[in-house]
Design an enzyme around this catalytic site. Structure first.
Site, PDB file in Angstrom:
ATOM      1  N   GLY A  55      40.869  36.783  45.825  1.00 32.78           N
ATOM      2  CA  GLY A  55      39.611  37.057  46.509  1.00 32.78           C
ATOM      3  C   GLY A  55      38.947  38.546  45.805  1.00 32.78           C
ATOM      4  O   GLY A  55      39.804  39.082  44.649  1.00 32.78           O
ATOM      5  N   GLY A  56      38.032  39.175  46.410  1.00 36.39           N
ATOM      6  CA  GLY A  56      37.518  40.455  45.803  1.00 36.39           C
ATOM      7  C   GLY A  56      38.426  41.435  45.927  1.00 36.39           C
ATOM      8  O   GLY A  56      38.471  42.342  45.085  1.00 36.39           O
ATOM      9  N   LYS A  65      49.932  40.362  48.267  1.00 34.49           N
ATOM     10  CA  LYS A  65      48.622  40.822  47.433  1.00 34.49           C
ATOM     11  C   LYS A  65      48.688  41.970  46.674  1.00 34.49           C
ATOM     12  O   LYS A  65      49.078  42.883  47.039  1.00 34.49           O
ATOM     13  CB  LYS A  65      47.584  41.047  48.866  1.00 34.49           C
ATOM     14  CG  LYS A  65      46.263  41.446  48.267  1.00 34.49           C
ATOM     15  CD  LYS A  65      45.203  41.536  49.185  1.00 34.49           C
ATOM     16  CE  LYS A  65      44.821  40.006  49.232  1.00 34.49           C
ATOM     17  NZ  LYS A  65      43.244  40.010  50.425  1.00 34.49           N
ATOM     18  N   GLY A  99      41.849  41.306  45.621  1.00 32.83           N
ATOM     19  CA  GLY A  99      43.078  41.212  44.842  1.00 32.83           C
ATOM     20  C   GLY A  99      43.547  39.445  44.838  1.00 32.83           C
ATOM     21  O   GLY A  99      42.870  38.845  45.139  1.00 32.83           O
ATOM     22  N   ASP A 128      34.342  41.465  55.812  1.00 30.61           N
ATOM     23  CA  ASP A 128      34.374  40.469  55.041  1.00 30.61           C
ATOM     24  C   ASP A 128      34.987  39.224  55.936  1.00 30.61           C
ATOM     25  O   ASP A 128      35.819  38.446  55.163  1.00 30.61           O
ATOM     26  CB  ASP A 128      35.421  40.551  53.628  1.00 30.61           C
ATOM     27  CG  ASP A 128      35.039  39.451  52.541  1.00 30.61           C
ATOM     28  OD1 ASP A 128      33.925  38.680  52.696  1.00 30.61           O
ATOM     29  OD2 ASP A 128      35.759  39.199  51.640  1.00 30.61           O
ATOM     30  N   VAL A 142      46.641  36.673  45.462  1.00 31.68           N
ATOM     31  CA  VAL A 142      47.684  36.456  46.330  1.00 31.68           C
ATOM     32  C   VAL A 142      48.923  35.834  45.777  1.00 31.68           C
ATOM     33  O   VAL A 142      48.321  34.557  45.253  1.00 31.68           O
ATOM     34  CB  VAL A 142      47.025  36.223  47.790  1.00 31.68           C
ATOM     35  CG1 VAL A 142      48.381  35.866  48.799  1.00 31.68           C
ATOM     36  CG2 VAL A 142      46.079  36.915  48.360  1.00 31.68           C
ATOM     37  N   ILE A 196      48.521  32.066  45.150  1.00 28.62           N
ATOM     38  CA  ILE A 196      48.110  30.831  46.011  1.00 28.62           C
ATOM     39  C   ILE A 196      46.742  31.164  46.331  1.00 28.62           C
ATOM     40  O   ILE A 196      46.189  30.391  47.146  1.00 28.62           O
ATOM     41  CB  ILE A 196      49.120  30.959  47.398  1.00 28.62           C
ATOM     42  CG1 ILE A 196      49.099  32.274  47.759  1.00 28.62           C
ATOM     43  CG2 ILE A 196      50.176  30.206  46.961  1.00 28.62           C
ATOM     44  CD1 ILE A 196      50.044  32.201  49.199  1.00 28.62           C
ATOM     45  N   GLY A 197      46.236  32.352  45.925  1.00 26.44           N
ATOM     46  CA  GLY A 197      44.771  32.712  46.187  1.00 26.44           C
ATOM     47  C   GLY A 197      44.030  33.726  45.606  1.00 26.44           C
ATOM     48  O   GLY A 197      44.926  34.586  44.967  1.00 26.44           O
TER      49      GLY A 197
END
Length: 946
Positions: free
Chosen positions: A669-670, A688, A672, A786, A674, A666-667
């Site tokens: 990012g830097g 995550k 990890g 962040d 998710v 579902i996502g």
């Protein structure tokens, strides 16, 4: 300059239609029946105050007094319905199709929803349909293709999706077609059938998510005068067939993925006034014929790979107004003809390889407003009069090889200058600073550092009543600091370091009560430090080092805040940690050596370059490592996993591992990837998988202890960490699931229009409280590192929860032993990173404050931090400052157009808080505790209608 058909243009078109109206050939409905249809429409609206004249008891005056209604010449049939800009919401009923005599239907700029699956075939006489900026959510309606008389169709600014139907290419009568975003998101590309729309004059498909190549069939639309395809994902080369569009006046293909050259066939576009190709992957030379287009006013080609020289005759048509060729590989000289028509307002050529001197003609270009020529290889002196042009507000010439003196200029009207920012830093200017520097009453930023200026600082510097930032460091200024500098009451940043100044620091400096940063290091200043400086409560950073100050440091006010590095290099000064006042003379510090100033400067530059190189290497190593780790599988043997729960949970490691699969992502990012999942008891969680963590190190290097610290955090506006699961090779964090995703997704995605103002204010306050807890009340204190809208998650009630806090720090310790902060993905996201990171390579709590200020601007404007702001190098912070001049009364210029009712004083207050947060100097920003208090002071007495 990307201008859709304005309401004025639409009005003219409406008047044209009415001039040709005639009685319908079909038998008209009675006035009472028509009035009943309109009243039934009204019942479906949630806001009806503007339609109070729609009353069935008053049906006889339908054609004369009902709002938004116009009838034919006999007042028997409704031919125009215009309820635009009324902020009405609800469903727009298909019963409108019963008004078969309608020729104009305008429902734009409302909040109407549902779909448009109407029986359009009943509206046989409809010529104009405008549904722009509503909340219709479906595939594009096919029924409109049955309207054979339709000339004007605007379905932009909604939530339409799916493919653009090829059948839209059969509406042969269309003259105006807009399907532009910012919320429509279409699959596929532009139908080739659009080449059949031979009557089309205006085509707007901007910001629709379109992919694929631009169909060469569009070159058959010979009547087209406007073609907007910007901000999509279009690829391939620019079709040469577009050169057949000889009626074209505005062409915008910017912000795509186009490659190749500008087609030679564009030389046929003699009517062209606007050409935007910026943010693409175009290359080659800028063709000379571009300068021969007789009507060209706006040329923006920035952020491409163009090389060669700028066409030498550019501007000779006498019509050029805006020119932005920045961030290319252009060489050669700046053409002399750019302002030959005395109309040039915007000149932006920064970040190229331009050489030679600036044309003297620029000194007489009285229309110039913004000039950005920094980061080139320009030489020679500044043209006479260039600094004193009456309309110029921004002048950037930094990082060139410009030289010579700044000429004195006699100005009769000293209040005429509009200059707000002047950057001449890192050049080779010499001589004294002219007293006419005081002729800029509106100047807020003056950057002169890194030059060879000499002589005394003129007393007229005190006339800069609005100056906020003054940097004169790394020059050869001598003499005393003028006492008049104390009259710069708005000054927050003053740097006079690395000069040859002598004498005392004037006590008048203490009159600048909002001064935050003061640096007078590496000079020949002497006498005692004025105790009055301690009364400047805002002074949080000061450097008096390497001078000839004597006596003891005043034990008063702000002096107690500064450490010993602020005072070293003053042999006769005592009263700080490394030089107590009772020390012997043999323990005095080394005397300053002014000849070492330039040497120290060189050393600093070398250290910064080396550190930047180390940063780059670390980033590449980490990126390679993270990618490698992310591609490895995950061992599912539950016996090897250790589960640490921070809340009462009813599931184990096997249940958590079951969530970690590609279909559940579902996502990303830097830190990890998710995954979403549902536990056996029905509880939804977010898992995550951390990237970049070494095998076997999770417990050895303390990550487990750090994660446990996060697990103990309890705050309403911080996402709950439920559990930590690790097998020594892979680390999984289990969070509570946030139903509505991230603020970034909601605000900038298809649902952004539903995020009303009061919800935005609530989210801002809640997120601020979460960050405030991390900064001030958590133990240990945590810097987020962040902060961004994608890390503010929303639950089912749209309550805000700060996420991904602290992990950056812990991961850095895990991978680097805490020795170096070299991973850009961990220390911030592009568009949110505070400016000090560029030269300190560090982030702290004030960096979080800056990032939160960017989030506030997102909530105000509805814009992403980095998007097409019409100029290279401009992000949401710079764009906001340009649009508002830092004036909160100008906030109406930047407010999100999807918002319809806004408490204007509340908007101004949020704007003020945001601008405080994004101050360039970190010391000038408030703490998060102060931000929370400021947001709590919001008032909302007056409603502003966008």
């Amino acid at each position: 300059m990307n201008i859709p058909m304005s309401s004025f243009t639409f009005l003219l078109y409406t008047l044209f239609l009415f001039s040709t109206l005639s009685l319908s050939s079909s038998l008209p409905l009675s006035l009472k029946t028509q009035a009943s249809i309109l009243v039934s429409l009204k019942q479906d609206f949630h806001s009806k105050t503007s339609l109070k004249t729609w009353n069935i008891s008053n049906y006889m005056s339908l054609c004369t007094t009902w709002y938004g209604i116009q009838c034919d010449t006999n007042n028997t049939s409704v031919v125009s319905l215009d309820i635009s800009n009324l902020n009405v919401s609800g469903t727009f009923s298909s019963s409108i199709t019963k008004l078969s005599t309608l020729r104009i239907l305008n429902i734009s700029n409302n909040m109407l929803n549902g779909n448009l699956t109407w029986k359009f075939s009943n509206l046989k006489e409809l010529e104009a349909f405008d549904a722009y900026n509503n909340e219709f959510n479906s595939s594009l309606p096919l029924g409109v293709t049955e309207l054979h008389s339709l000339k004007y169709l605007n379905l932009g600014g909604n939530f339409f999706h799916g493919e653009i139907p090829a059948r839209y290419g059969k509406m042969m009568s269309l003259k105006y077609l807009s399907l532009a975003g910012y919320y429509n998101e279409f699959e596929g590309g532009i139908p080739k059938d659009f080449g059949n729309l031979v009557s089309l004059v205006h085509l707007d498909l901007a910001n629709c998510g379109l992919k694929g190549e631009i169909p060469h069939e569009l070159g058959e639309l010979y009547k087209l005068d406007t073609l907007f395809l910007q901000t999509n994902q279009l690829s391939g080369s620019i079709p040469s067939e577009l050169g057949n569009l000889t009626s074209l006046k505005s062409l915008d293909l910017s912000n795509n993925e186009l490659i190749g050259n500008i087609p030679n066939e564009f030389s046929n576009l003699r009517e062209l006034t606007l050409l935007n190709l910026f943010i693409n992957k175009l290359y080659g030379v800028i063709p000379s014929f571009v300068s021969e287009l007789p009507n060209l006013e706006v040329l923006k080609l920035w952020q491409n790979g163009f090389e060669g020289s700028i066409p030498s005759k550019l501007g000779e048509n006498g019509r050029l107004i805006e020119l932005d060729l920045s961030t290319n590989k252009l060489a050669g000289q700046v053409p002399r003809s750019l302002c030959i028509g005395k109309k040039l307002k915007i000149l932006i050529l920064l970040n190229n390889f331009l050489v030679g001197s600036l044309p003297n003609e620029l000194g007489e270009c009285y229309t110039l407003q913004r000039v950005r020529l920094g980061r080139n290889y320009l030489t020679g002196s500044i043209p006479n009069g260039f600094l004193y042009l009456p309309e110029i507000s921004l002048l950037e010439l930094q990082n060139n090889f410009l030289s010579g003196f700044l000429a004195q200029q006699e100005i009769t009207n000293t209040n005429s200058s509009k200059l707000r920012e002047m950057n001449l830093s890192n050049n080779r200017f010499s001589g004294s600073l002219p007293s006419s520097i005081g002729y800029f009453p509106n100047l807020q930023i003056l950057l002169l550092h890194g030059n060879r200026f000499s002589g005394e600082i003129p007393q007229d510097i005190g006339k800069l009543k609005n100056i906020l930032r003054l940097d004169m460091s790394f020059n050869n200024f001598s003499g005393k600091i003028p006492i008049e500098i104390g009259e710069c009451f708005s000054l927050t940043y003053l740097d006079l370091s690395q000069n040859q100044l002598s004498g005392p620091i004037p006590i008048q400096v203490s009159q600048i009560h909002i001064l935050n940063y003061l640096n007078v290091s590496w000079n020949n200043l002497n006498q005692t430090l004025p105790k009055e400086l301690g009364s400047i409560k805002g002074l949080t950073s000061a450097d008096f080092s390497h001078n000839n100050f004597s006596g003891s440091i005043p034990e008063i006010g702000q002096f107690s805040m500064f450490n010993s590095t602020s005072f070293i290099g003053n042999p006769k000064l005592c009263g700080y940690e490394t030089s107590p006042c009772n020390r012997s003379s043999s323990e005095t510090s080394e005397s300053p050596n002014q000849e070492n100033g330039p040497t120290k400067r060189g050393i600093l530059v070398k250290y910064k370059l080396l550190f930047a190189l180390a940063l780059l290497v670390c980033s590449l190593v980490f990126a390679t490592f993270a990618i490698t780790k992310s591609r490895k599988g995950i061992r599912k043997d539950s016996n090897s996993w250790k589960l640490t729960a921070f809340q009462k949970i009813e599931y184990g490691s096997e249940d958590i591992l079951g969530c970690v699969k590609e279909s559940n992502i579902i996502g990303r990012g830097g830190a990890g990837v998710v995954y979403g999942g549902t536990m056996p008891n029905g509880e939804k969680v977010a898992v995550k998988k951390l990237l970049g963590v070494n095998k076997g190190s999770s417990y050895d290097n303390g990550l487990s202890a750090e994660i446990k610290t996060l697990g103990r955090i309890r705050h309403r506006y911080i996402v709950k960490l439920l559990a930590f699961c690790s097998n020594g090779d892979t680390n999984l964090l289990v969070y509570e699931y946030m139903t509505n995703g991230s603020l970034g997704e909601v605000l900038h995605g298809k649902r952004g229009g539903f995020l009303e103002w009061k919800v935005r204010v609530k989210i801002a306050s809640e997120a601020a409280q979460g960050l405030c807890y991390l900064h001030h009340d958590c133990c240990p204190l945590i810097v987020h590192r962040d902060v961004k809208s994608n890390n503010i998650l929303l639950d089912s009630e749209f309550e805000a929860h700060v996420a991904d806090f602290g992990l950056a720090k812990f991961l850095l310790q895990e991978n680097n032993g805490g020795t170096s902060e070299c991973m850009s993905s961990i220390v911030g996201s592009y568009g949110y990173i505070a400016p000090e990171y560029a030269y300190t390579l560090k982030v702290d709590e004030k960096s979080d404050v800056y990032s939160f200020g960017v989030v506030l601007l997102e909530l105000l404007t509805g814009r992403r931090p980095v998007e097409d702001f019409g100029e290279d190098g401009v992000d949401i912070v710079q764009w906001t400052k340009l649009q508002t001049d830092w004036n909160k009364e100008s906030v109406v210029k930047i407010l999100d157009g999807r918002l319809h009712q806004i408490p204007i004083e509340e908007a101004m207050h949020i704007f003020f808080v945001a601008m405080c947060c994004v101050e360039e100097q970190s010391v000038e920003r408030p703490t998060m505790r102060e931000v929370v208090e400021m947001l709590a002071q919001v008032k909302q007495p007056n409603i502003f209608h966008v």
